[in-house]
Design a protein around this motif. Structure first.
Motif, PDB file in Angstrom:
ATOM      1  N   THR A 286       7.570  -6.214   9.045  1.00  0.00           N
ATOM      2  CA  THR A 286       6.820  -4.944   9.160  1.00  0.00           C
ATOM      3  C   THR A 286       7.290  -3.986  10.091  1.00  0.00           C
ATOM      4  OG1 THR A 286       4.884  -6.119   8.162  1.00  0.00           O
ATOM      5  CG2 THR A 286       4.433  -4.013   9.171  1.00  0.00           C
ATOM      6  N   SER A 287       7.451  -4.531  11.296  1.00  0.00           N
ATOM      7  CA  SER A 287       7.662  -3.668  12.201  1.00  0.00           C
ATOM      8  C   SER A 287       9.153  -3.027  11.957  1.00  0.00           C
ATOM      9  CB  SER A 287       7.468  -4.121  13.655  1.00  0.00           C
ATOM     10  OG  SER A 287       8.063  -5.306  13.814  1.00  0.00           O
ATOM     11  N   ARG A 288      10.066  -3.942  11.482  1.00  0.00           N
ATOM     12  CA  ARG A 288      11.440  -3.542  11.546  1.00  0.00           C
ATOM     13  C   ARG A 288      11.625  -2.576  10.169  1.00  0.00           C
ATOM     14  NH1 ARG A 288      16.012  -6.844  13.465  1.00  0.00           N
ATOM     15  NH2 ARG A 288      15.167  -8.491  14.650  1.00  0.00           N
ATOM     16  N   LEU A 289      10.740  -2.778   9.147  1.00  0.00           N
ATOM     17  CA  LEU A 289      10.880  -1.698   8.098  1.00  0.00           C
ATOM     18  C   LEU A 289      10.267  -0.201   8.962  1.00  0.00           C
ATOM     19  CD1 LEU A 289       9.105  -3.716   5.097  1.00  0.00           C
ATOM     20  CD2 LEU A 289      11.411  -2.627   5.342  1.00  0.00           C
ATOM     21  N   TRP A 290       9.404  -0.127   9.439  1.00  0.00           N
ATOM     22  CA  TRP A 290       8.842   1.038  10.239  1.00  0.00           C
ATOM     23  C   TRP A 290      10.013   1.562  10.888  1.00  0.00           C
ATOM     24  CZ3 TRP A 290       4.932   4.027   9.643  1.00  0.00           C
ATOM     25  CH2 TRP A 290       3.602   3.470   9.129  1.00  0.00           C
ATOM     26  N   GLU A 291      10.634   0.732  11.736  1.00  0.00           N
ATOM     27  CA  GLU A 291      11.932   1.435  12.616  1.00  0.00           C
ATOM     28  C   GLU A 291      12.924   1.992  11.666  1.00  0.00           C
ATOM     29  OE1 GLU A 291      13.320  -1.983  15.084  1.00  0.00           O
ATOM     30  OE2 GLU A 291      11.277  -2.200  15.881  1.00  0.00           O
ATOM     31  N   ALA A 292      13.022   1.475  10.364  1.00  0.00           N
ATOM     32  CA  ALA A 292      14.124   1.863   9.491  1.00  0.00           C
ATOM     33  C   ALA A 292      13.536   3.052   8.618  1.00  0.00           C
ATOM     34  CB  ALA A 292      14.478   0.757   8.538  1.00  0.00           C
ATOM     35  N   GLY A 293      12.312   3.584   9.120  1.00  0.00           N
ATOM     36  CA  GLY A 293      11.856   4.543   8.610  1.00  0.00           C
ATOM     37  C   GLY A 293      11.191   4.318   7.142  1.00  0.00           C
ATOM     38  N   ALA A 294      10.946   3.121   6.749  1.00  0.00           N
ATOM     39  CA  ALA A 294      10.299   2.697   5.445  1.00  0.00           C
ATOM     40  C   ALA A 294       8.792   2.667   5.595  1.00  0.00           C
ATOM     41  CB  ALA A 294      10.845   1.318   5.057  1.00  0.00           C
ATOM     42  N   GLN A 295       8.072   2.577   4.529  1.00  0.00           N
ATOM     43  CA  GLN A 295       6.958   2.380   4.325  1.00  0.00           C
ATOM     44  C   GLN A 295       6.288   0.942   4.145  1.00  0.00           C
ATOM     45  OE1 GLN A 295       3.686   4.932   4.801  1.00  0.00           O
ATOM     46  NE2 GLN A 295       2.873   2.879   5.233  1.00  0.00           N
ATOM     47  N   PRO A 296       6.204   0.005   4.995  1.00  0.00           N
ATOM     48  CA  PRO A 296       5.787  -1.421   4.751  1.00  0.00           C
ATOM     49  C   PRO A 296       4.300  -1.233   3.955  1.00  0.00           C
ATOM     50  CG  PRO A 296       5.696  -1.146   6.914  1.00  0.00           C
ATOM     51  CD  PRO A 296       5.748   0.279   6.533  1.00  0.00           C
ATOM     52  N   VAL A 297       4.302  -2.067   2.885  1.00  0.00           N
ATOM     53  CA  VAL A 297       3.117  -2.333   1.981  1.00  0.00           C
ATOM     54  C   VAL A 297       2.739  -3.564   1.884  1.00  0.00           C
ATOM     55  CG1 VAL A 297       2.002  -1.889  -0.373  1.00  0.00           C
ATOM     56  CG2 VAL A 297       3.612  -0.025   0.445  1.00  0.00           C
TER      57      VAL A 297
END
Ligand code: SAH
Length: 521
Positions: A286-297
């Motif tokens: 989840t935190s790596r997705l945030w960093e990549a600008g993605a929206q984790p669901v």
């Protein structure tokens, strides 16, 4: 009268001072990674959390489940408490001995009325502390790839509110000073009055061709930026229906965006990514997705539970030092092992001379957090490679403990047994299928689906009718060939298979072959 300023940790102060304690915390503009360590600590320690609409769910999630969360709104038009009522609420909670976090978007002292709240706390004798946050005034340009200063263009920047309507004649903004082409002008809360502001700036001499950028929902997966000139920006806002919350950046530095743009140019930017891993394990992803600008669901399709019979795992842990090797096939196995050790009053020394193998990097990392450096981690996380690696490292007749899921695949055990090793396969935990009632809806709204195990895949298809049809325009990403095979069996095809276990491997694989979607504008 008590004041907040003294030495020592907040805990120490809070313990000594009565009544409660208030942290006025800036949460930053949205990206949870921009939260300060101090803010995270205050969120963890508070028992009341007062927040408004700019607060991001990932930041709110840092507060403990027992913490009372009080929404006070503040979005224009929505039902909310007035500023006076908010101030009163914080003072009342603090006076009642509560440990309160007052969370604000961006920074506490930048157009956020933190000064008034602090003054009221001071007057009421409630100790407080300012935990500053990253203001959107700085973050929005940064995340749009616009440097606030650049030696080719400007020597200062100014942050102003656009909330005051200059056409009404009562604006205290000095437009003659603001209209300086050698400074970058940053306006917050300016969308409502943009046309009037632009007119005043042009009346005061700013050229029509001066570049303007407006960044909305900065630092979040929904971030959008428009770039125009002073002459065209109002029409552009109209055309794109560009809405608040947004930061306006006026100045030649905007030209740099073309080259420096980074956040909204990343392959995963703006993509919604379904995370089917169990809640506890999905943190890193989840935190790596945030960093990549993605929206984790988050939509876990499996949960980790104790095995049907906990006896064998307890016995095995008691005798850890009697094995030649202990093999961990997942971070869950490591967690279970050390939980059992602790229950038995033991620690890592129980391993004695026993050697330890981890199926992949994530499992090795879990071991490391418990002070154990794995003796063997195969390069590829498949049973076959782990098996042959272990055969090279063991002799006929040696005993190997496989510590993993109750539904562990038999492949590894068979490979080892065939060649004369004695294998004890022990269930440390089991995975059970779970699904939230809106799983299918969530899946439909996502661009990418991620799966970390075959059991997660099976639970997903059991709970999402017509999953294969729904998958037509999705990118499906998974960990390893075994999960990829489970996807195939379920009628879904993996577009991206991470070679390396762990969140990093999946993100790397996804960014190497970006989601099948039009690139974000
Ligand atoms: N204290 C906040 C500002 C609050 S005033 C800070 O330091 O950022 C609210 C204004 O902040 C909005 O109207 C908008 O101009 C700006 N803002 C806050 N968060 C934003 C975001 N994520 N993206 C763009 N603008 C934002």
């Amino acid at each position: 009268m008590s004041t907040a300023v003294s030495s020592g940790s907040p805990d120490h102060r809070a313990a000594k001072t009565s009544p409660g304690y208030v942290w006025l915390v800036g949460a930053g503009p949205g990206d949870p990674g921009l939260l300060t360590l101090k803010a995270a600590r205050a969120l963890r320690d508070c028992d009341a959390l007062v927040y408004d609409y700019l607060a991001s769910p990932a930041v709110l999630a840092l507060a403990s489940p027992q913490c009372e969360k009080i929404y006070v709104g503040k979005k224009a038009g929505a039902h909310t408490l007035s500023q006076d009522e908010i101030t009163e609420l914080i003072v009342r909670l603090g006076s009642a001995g509560r440990r309160v976090v007052r969370l604000k978007g961006g920074d506490v002292f930048v157009f956020a009325r933190g000064g008034e709240e602090a003054a009221a706390l001071h007057a009421a004798g409630v100790p407080f502390e300012i935990v500053l946050g990253i203001t959107s005034a700085l973050a929005a340009p940064a995340y749009a790839g616009i440097p606030l200063t650049h030696r080719d263009y400007n020597t200062s920047f100014t942050v102003a509110t656009g909330h005051e309507d200059p056409s009404k004649g009562y604006s205290s903004l000095d437009f003659a000073k603001l209209a300086n082409p050698a400074q970058t002008l940053i306006l917050l809360m300016a969308m409502g009055n943009l046309a009037a502001i632009v007119n005043r700036l042009r009346d005061n001499g700013l050229p029509g061709e001066l570049p303007v950028a407006i960044v909305r929902e900065a630092t979040k997966p929904a971030q959008e930026t428009i770039v125009a000139t002073l002459a065209t920006i109002v029409a552009e806002v109209e055309r794109t229906q560009f809405a608040a919350p947004a930061v306006v950046v006026i100045g030649n530095v905007v030209r740099e965006r073309e080259a420096i743009r980074w956040f909204d140019a990343a392959p995963l930017f703006g993509k919604r990514v379904l995370v089917t891993r169990p809640e506890r394990e999905s943190d890193d992803l989840t935190s790596r997705l945030w960093e990549a600008g993605a929206q984790p669901v988050p939509a876990p399709t499996i949960a980790i539970a104790p095995p049907d019979d906990a006896g064998p795992a307890g016995d095995a842990v008691r005798r850890l030092d009697s094995y030649a090797w202990v093999v961990f096939t997942s971070p869950n196995g490591v967690a279970a092992c050390f939980r059992i050790l602790e229950e038995q009053g033991g620690d890592a020394r129980r391993f004695g001379r026993t050697r330890v193998a981890a199926i992949g990097r994530a499992t090795a990392q879990s071991l490391r957090t418990h002070g154990i450096v794995a003796d063997y981690v195969p390069g590829r996380f498949i049973a076959e490679q782990l098996g042959s690696g272990l055969l090279e490292r063991t002799d006929d007749g040696e005993t190997i403990l496989l510590f993993g899921a109750q539904e562990m695949r038999r492949t590894l055990g068979s490979i080892l047994r065939e060649r004369g090793r004695i294998v004890e396969s022990v269930a440390a935990y089991k995975t059970t299928a779970v699904a939230s009632p809106d799983l299918a809806d969530l899946a439909e709204t996502c661009d990418v689906w991620t799966f970390a195990s075959g059991s997660a895949v099976r639970s997903f298809v059991a709970n999402v009718p017509g999953a294969a049809d729904l998958a037509q325009d999705k990118t499906i990403a998974c960990f390893g060939p075994v999960t990829a095979a489970a996807l195939r069996e379920a009628g879904l095809a993996a577009d991206v298979v991470a070679e390396e276990a762990g969140a990093g491997g999946l993100i790397a694989a996804l960014t190497a072959s970006p989601p099948r979607m039009d690139a974000a504008v």
